[in-house]
Motif scaffolding. Structure first.
Motif, mmCIF file in Angstrom:
data_model
loop_
_atom_site.group_PDB
_atom_site.id
_atom_site.type_symbol
_atom_site.label_atom_id
_atom_site.label_comp_id
_atom_site.label_asym_id
_atom_site.label_seq_id
_atom_site.Cartn_x
_atom_site.Cartn_y
_atom_site.Cartn_z
ATOM 1 N N ALA A 1 37.898 14.113 -7.394
ATOM 2 C CA ALA A 1 36.900 14.056 -8.469
ATOM 3 C C ALA A 1 37.125 12.860 -9.360
ATOM 4 O O ALA A 1 36.187 12.284 -9.893
ATOM 5 C CB ALA A 1 36.966 15.344 -9.298
ATOM 6 N N LYS A 2 38.399 12.476 -9.528
ATOM 7 C CA LYS A 2 38.715 11.345 -10.391
ATOM 8 C C LYS A 2 38.450 10.022 -9.710
ATOM 9 O O LYS A 2 38.017 9.057 -10.321
ATOM 10 C CB LYS A 2 40.191 11.425 -10.806
ATOM 11 C CG LYS A 2 40.636 10.303 -11.697
ATOM 12 C CD LYS A 2 42.089 10.500 -12.064
ATOM 13 C CE LYS A 2 42.572 9.368 -12.948
ATOM 14 N NZ LYS A 2 43.982 9.496 -13.296
ATOM 15 N N ARG A 3 38.741 9.984 -8.389
ATOM 16 C CA ARG A 3 38.694 8.723 -7.672
ATOM 17 C C ARG A 3 37.364 8.446 -6.994
ATOM 18 O O ARG A 3 37.010 7.318 -6.750
ATOM 19 C CB ARG A 3 39.774 8.722 -6.598
ATOM 20 C CG ARG A 3 41.164 8.969 -7.142
ATOM 21 C CD ARG A 3 41.862 7.667 -7.455
ATOM 22 N NE ARG A 3 43.198 7.923 -7.917
ATOM 23 C CZ ARG A 3 44.261 7.911 -7.133
ATOM 24 N NH1 ARG A 3 44.128 7.623 -5.874
ATOM 25 N NH2 ARG A 3 45.438 8.170 -7.621
ATOM 26 N N VAL B 1 40.812 -2.923 0.284
ATOM 27 C CA VAL B 1 41.690 -1.770 0.094
ATOM 28 C C VAL B 1 42.817 -1.827 1.114
ATOM 29 O O VAL B 1 43.964 -1.515 0.826
ATOM 30 C CB VAL B 1 40.904 -0.453 0.202
ATOM 31 C CG1 VAL B 1 41.848 0.738 0.100
ATOM 32 C CG2 VAL B 1 39.858 -0.373 -0.910
ATOM 33 N N GLY B 2 42.483 -2.260 2.309
ATOM 34 C CA GLY B 2 43.514 -2.433 3.316
ATOM 35 C C GLY B 2 44.547 -3.462 2.899
ATOM 36 O O GLY B 2 45.743 -3.281 3.090
ATOM 37 N N GLN C 1 41.681 1.171 -5.694
ATOM 38 C CA GLN C 1 41.203 2.169 -4.740
ATOM 39 C C GLN C 1 39.853 2.744 -5.170
ATOM 40 O O GLN C 1 39.391 3.737 -4.604
ATOM 41 C CB GLN C 1 42.243 3.297 -4.608
ATOM 42 C CG GLN C 1 43.541 2.822 -3.969
ATOM 43 C CD GLN C 1 44.546 3.939 -3.796
ATOM 44 O OE1 GLN C 1 44.178 5.060 -3.454
ATOM 45 N NE2 GLN C 1 45.800 3.655 -4.024
ATOM 46 N N ASN C 2 39.220 2.121 -6.151
ATOM 47 C CA ASN C 2 37.941 2.619 -6.649
ATOM 48 C C ASN C 2 36.801 1.763 -6.095
ATOM 49 O O ASN C 2 36.766 0.544 -6.303
ATOM 50 C CB ASN C 2 37.941 2.581 -8.181
ATOM 51 C CG ASN C 2 36.629 3.097 -8.749
ATOM 52 O OD1 ASN C 2 35.698 2.323 -8.939
ATOM 53 N ND2 ASN C 2 36.560 4.387 -9.011
ATOM 54 N N ASP C 3 35.864 2.384 -5.376
ATOM 55 C CA ASP C 3 34.782 1.654 -4.712
ATOM 56 C C ASP C 3 33.946 0.844 -5.693
ATOM 57 O O ASP C 3 33.579 -0.300 -5.423
ATOM 58 C CB ASP C 3 33.865 2.638 -3.974
ATOM 59 C CG ASP C 3 34.578 3.325 -2.809
ATOM 60 O OD1 ASP C 3 35.701 2.897 -2.492
ATOM 61 O OD2 ASP C 3 34.007 4.256 -2.240
ATOM 62 N N PHE C 4 33.630 1.449 -6.834
ATOM 63 C CA PHE C 4 32.783 0.764 -7.806
ATOM 64 C C PHE C 4 33.473 -0.475 -8.369
ATOM 65 O O PHE C 4 32.870 -1.544 -8.475
ATOM 66 C CB PHE C 4 32.404 1.715 -8.941
ATOM 67 C CG PHE C 4 31.724 1.021 -10.092
ATOM 68 C CD1 PHE C 4 30.472 0.457 -9.937
ATOM 69 C CD2 PHE C 4 32.357 0.909 -11.323
ATOM 70 C CE1 PHE C 4 29.846 -0.208 -10.982
ATOM 71 C CE2 PHE C 4 31.742 0.248 -12.384
ATOM 72 C CZ PHE C 4 30.490 -0.308 -12.212
ATOM 73 N N PHE C 5 34.748 -0.346 -8.709
ATOM 74 C CA PHE C 5 35.496 -1.494 -9.244
ATOM 75 C C PHE C 5 35.520 -2.638 -8.233
ATOM 76 O O PHE C 5 35.223 -3.796 -8.561
ATOM 77 C CB PHE C 5 36.924 -1.071 -9.597
ATOM 78 C CG PHE C 5 37.800 -2.212 -10.032
ATOM 79 C CD1 PHE C 5 37.709 -2.725 -11.318
ATOM 80 C CD2 PHE C 5 38.700 -2.783 -9.152
ATOM 81 C CE1 PHE C 5 38.503 -3.784 -11.710
ATOM 82 C CE2 PHE C 5 39.507 -3.844 -9.533
ATOM 83 C CZ PHE C 5 39.404 -4.344 -10.823
ATOM 84 N N ILE C 6 35.853 -2.326 -6.995
ATOM 85 C CA ILE C 6 35.965 -3.359 -5.965
ATOM 86 C C ILE C 6 34.624 -4.050 -5.729
ATOM 87 O O ILE C 6 34.518 -5.278 -5.720
ATOM 88 C CB ILE C 6 36.484 -2.751 -4.651
ATOM 89 C CG1 ILE C 6 37.926 -2.260 -4.841
ATOM 90 C CG2 ILE C 6 36.437 -3.776 -3.512
ATOM 91 C CD1 ILE C 6 38.444 -1.432 -3.685
ATOM 92 N N SER C 7 33.571 -3.258 -5.546
ATOM 93 C CA SER C 7 32.271 -3.839 -5.224
ATOM 94 C C SER C 7 31.688 -4.610 -6.400
ATOM 95 O O SER C 7 31.061 -5.663 -6.211
ATOM 96 C CB SER C 7 31.302 -2.741 -4.777
ATOM 97 O OG SER C 7 31.158 -1.758 -5.783
ATOM 98 N N SER C 8 31.902 -4.124 -7.624
ATOM 99 C CA SER C 8 31.336 -4.833 -8.782
ATOM 100 C C SER C 8 32.079 -6.132 -9.059
ATOM 101 O O SER C 8 31.514 -7.069 -9.643
ATOM 102 C CB SER C 8 31.357 -3.935 -10.026
ATOM 103 O OG SER C 8 32.673 -3.553 -10.365
#
Length: 400
Positions: free
Chosen positions: A94-96, A114-115, A21-28
């Protein structure tokens, strides 16, 4: 360039779900750059306590990415975003909420993936996770038991009371010592959980046969795929793989994979122990680890990994697989390992003086003998003594 907030995000606290659910993890992962690759390589090299969650999330993402074009329409994607935001509304933003600037197409891919995760968690029949991801995610949910468990679905668990159980899969049903179950009533992945002191024989519909030792968990699909067959093992098995040139057979473990076509071999990979090994009895296998991407074994050879040191040596196969016939043979083995294995094989609690760990010993133990006779026999060949603690139901072994 990554912003400073991202560089200081503590990903070592993330769970499997939080990575996905973390944008940076998914995109990287989907659009790696030299900088993001270096970031995640450094993360892996730091050996965080959640490395299994990270690997499972990464592999799940890779599996989902290959199918993303067929997953969701634009309308479905929009609906998913609404549902995901509603699910996460009470979570710690703040964490996510880590921001990584990417193009519109990348953002759309993030939405799709994510879906997919949402569906993976709630509708496993729509899109099942890969076997390693499933194995990691379900390990902590296993109930404690002294009986063998055949887990066919979350609400369908068969308890087998026999010391040595037998399970057979065919094209339409699953047969145990006690009953027959239609395959249509089970989930995509099944699990066989063998407690200490018990064993089992598992036969798949393709004819492959697996002897499962005490303290072992095997995860496998109810039906093998058309282009491959694979299982996941935490513990020890001896397997005779039915030959099928169109479908290679993979045995996955936490940090070792074995690939075969048709052969007989033993795998020891208890996740609670530092020792990993593959012993080949017949045929040919390829062993892969992070250090050794392609090790080919010939019959009577053993691939071993002990605390990062990997070797291929000649062995006596009959000794290595003697447990299948109710014997435990060991040659120049650490006494600590022998005591741990006996604890697992007999289902008894054993605590021992760490000074015993590095004492080398050799022998053959008939596992049909009772444990008291076995441990008493060890006192004649090793500098040790023992006492049974009735209060804690534990054998305590000390160096003489």
């Amino acid at each position: 360039m990554m912003n400073s907030e991202l560089k200081h995000t503590d990903f070592s606290l993330y769970t499997f779900e939080e990575f996905l659910q973390n944008d940076f993890f998914i995109s990287s992962m989907k659009y790696p750059t030299e900088e993001t690759q270096e970031f995640w390589n450094d993360f892996e090299q730091s050996h965080p306590s959640n490395i299994n969650d990270y690997i499972a999330a990464r592999e799940s993402l890779e599996a989902l990415s290959m199918q993303e074009d067929d997953l969701l329409s634009d309308q479905e994607m929009g609906d998913l975003w609404t549902r995901i935001e509603a699910t996460n509304i009470n979570k710690d933003k703040a964490k996510r909420k880590n921001y990584f600037l990417i193009g519109l197409s990348a953002a759309a891919s993030v939405a799709i993936l994510v879906g997919c995760f949402f569906f993976l968690k709630n509708y496993p029949s729509v899109l099942a996770p890969d076997i390693a991801t499933f194995a990691v995610n379900t390990k902590m949910e296993l109930p404690e038991t002294e009986e063998t468990l055949l887990i066919l679905a979350e609400d369908n668990i068969v308890s087998l009371k026999e010391k040595e159980s037998a399970i057979t899969y065919d094209s339409v049903e699953i047969k145990t010592n006690q009953e027959s179950i239609l395959k249509e009533k089970v989930a995509t992945f099944n699990q066989l959980v063998i407690p200490r002191g018990k064993r089992s024989v598992l036969t798949f519909a393709d004819g492959s046969k697996v002897w499962v030792n005490a303290g072992t968990r095997v995860v496998y699909p109810v039906e093998f795929e058309k282009n491959k067959r694979e299982i996941y093992v935490d513990g020890e098995i001896y397997i005779e793989v039915a030959k099928d040139e169109n479908r290679p057979f993979y045995v996955r473990t936490k940090d070792m994979n074995v690939r075969v076509l048709g052969t007989k071999f033993n795998v020891t990979a208890y996740e609670s122990e530092a020792i990993r090994s593959v012993v080949l009895a017949q045929g040919c296998v390829q062993v892969e680890t992070e250090q050794t991407p392609k090790a080919i074994l010939a019959p009577n050879q053993m691939f071993s990994s002990v605390e990062g040191k990997e070797n291929i040596t000649q062995v006596d196969v009959e000794q290595a697989i003697s447990w299948v016939n109710g014997l435990y043979c060991f040659q120049s083995a650490d006494l600590g390992i022998v005591l741990k294995r006996l604890s697992t094989y007999y289902g008894v609690n054993v605590e021992f003086d760490p000074a015993l760990s590095k004492i080398k010993c050799s022998g053959k133990i008939d596992l049909k003998d009772n444990f008291e006779k076995v441990i008493n026999g060890l006192t004649f060949v090793a500098p040790m003594s023992y006492a049974y603690d009735e209060q804690y139901k534990t054998y305590r072994v000390v160096k003489k």
